[in-house]
Design an enzyme around this catalytic site. Structure first.
Site, PDB file in Angstrom:
ATOM      1  CG  ASP A  95      -1.915   1.144   0.670  1.00  0.00           C
ATOM      2  OD1 ASP A  95      -1.994   1.523   0.398  1.00  0.00           O
ATOM      3  OD2 ASP A  95      -3.489   0.420   1.746  1.00  0.00           O
ATOM      4  CG  ASN A 133      -8.607  -4.147  -1.173  1.00  0.00           C
ATOM      5  OD1 ASN A 133      -9.974  -4.338  -1.224  1.00  0.00           O
ATOM      6  ND2 ASN A 133      -7.897  -2.757  -0.631  1.00  0.00           N
ATOM      7  CE1 TYR A 168     -14.332   2.459  -7.514  1.00  0.00           C
ATOM      8  CE2 TYR A 168     -16.527   1.879  -7.673  1.00  0.00           C
ATOM      9  CZ  TYR A 168     -15.587   1.828  -6.824  1.00  0.00           C
ATOM     10  OH  TYR A 168     -15.614   0.499  -6.236  1.00  0.00           O
ATOM     11  CE  LYS A 220     -13.672  -1.129  -7.945  1.00  0.00           C
ATOM     12  NZ  LYS A 220     -12.577  -1.524  -7.220  1.00  0.00           N
ATOM     13  CB  ILE A 243     -18.208  -1.347   2.139  1.00  0.00           C
ATOM     14  CG1 ILE A 243     -18.832  -2.420   1.437  1.00  0.00           C
ATOM     15  CG2 ILE A 243     -17.752  -1.920   3.711  1.00  0.00           C
ATOM     16  CD1 ILE A 243     -19.752  -3.330   1.802  1.00  0.00           C
ATOM     17  CB  THR A 272     -14.525   1.771   3.650  1.00  0.00           C
ATOM     18  OG1 THR A 272     -15.088   2.503   2.266  1.00  0.00           O
ATOM     19  CG2 THR A 272     -15.172  -0.330   3.554  1.00  0.00           C
TER      20      THR A 272
END
Length: 253
Positions: free
Chosen positions: A37, A90, A156, A160, A189, A191
């Site tokens: 990351d 991810n 986006y 995806k 989600i 997050t």
């Protein structure tokens, strides 16, 4: 016996959100965890949580949109743990919301570079190693927006959709080589990614998103992590080329 005992798990974007939850879940299941990351101010706090579960976990500063950095991260993983058993691709960003006609080229390229090219970069180097081993599992983090459209998020959505295409194609290419490749399609989600996108701060928009899910709530990162453990483990030994939708019923509408 823990489900991922002594397996080496490589996770991009593992310092927060779904990635962090998945790293913690993997460590609980006995895995050696590699977090790749971009180093954040609080990366030490996140790593401490993972190291508390498995002291052999390591962090690698890596921008997945940079081919050479991903290559180096995979090399360091192999140098440290000798194998690459499981990969969770991810890392991703939401990008600035805008209609296609008003979206800047820079905004488009940034999201595509991380969310789609980043997944390709990871898969290329992961598959090269797994092919040598004749074994491995790859899980790509797609989205429900890899299955449908969403106004003001063309970059986006396109990325995806591309991730799902990469997943299915790679699954076909490596099906006889002991390598399984699947994708997860989370709903919305709770997050940091949702917060950065401005959804959490605008209550009306957030409520609209919540109401779009038949279960009338946002998902939890831990719920996505549970799906990752299923796909990463032998529980899903006959599963490849599929998308696991964990979306509170969003795509059923």
């Amino acid at each position: 016996m823990k489900k991922l005992e002594n397996k080496t798990v490589f996770i991009t974007g593992g310092l927060s959100g779904i990635g962090k939850a998945s790293a913690i879940a993997a460590a609980k299941e006995g895995a050696n965890v590699v977090i790749a990351d971009i180093k954040s101010d609080d990366f030490a706090v996140s790593m401490a949580e993972i190291l508390n579960l498995n002291p052999k976990a390591i962090f690698i500063d890596c921008d997945v949109s940079k081919f050479e950095q991903v290559q180096a991260a995979i090399r360091k993983t192999i140098d440290t743990f000798k194998t690459l058993d499981i990969a969770l691709n991810n890392a991703g960003i939401g990008g600035e919301p805008n209609k296609i006609g008003d979206l800047s080229e820079q905004a488009w390229l940034k999201v595509i570079g991380i969310n789609l090219t980043g997944v390709f970069n990871c898969m290329k180097h992961e598959l090269t190693q797994m092919e040598k081993q004749k074994s491995g599992v790859i899980v790509n983090m797609a989205s429900i927006l890899g299955k449908v459209g969403f106004a003001t998020s063309s970059h986006y959505v396109a990325a995806k959709h591309g991730v799902i295409g990469l997943t299915q194609t790679a699954a076909l290419e490596y099906a006889t080589q002991g390598i399984r490749i699947n994708a997860i399609c989370p709903g919305f989600i709770e997050t940091p990614l949702l917060t950065k996108g401005g959804f959490s701060e605008q209550q009306e928009i957030k409520q609209h998103i919540i109401d779009s899910h038949p279960m009338k709530r946002l998902g939890k990162a831990s719920e996505i992590a549970n799906g990752f453990i299923f796909l990463a483990s032998d529980d899903s030994s006959f599963v490849s080329g599929t998308t696991l939708e964990i979306d509170g019923g969003y795509l059923a509408i």
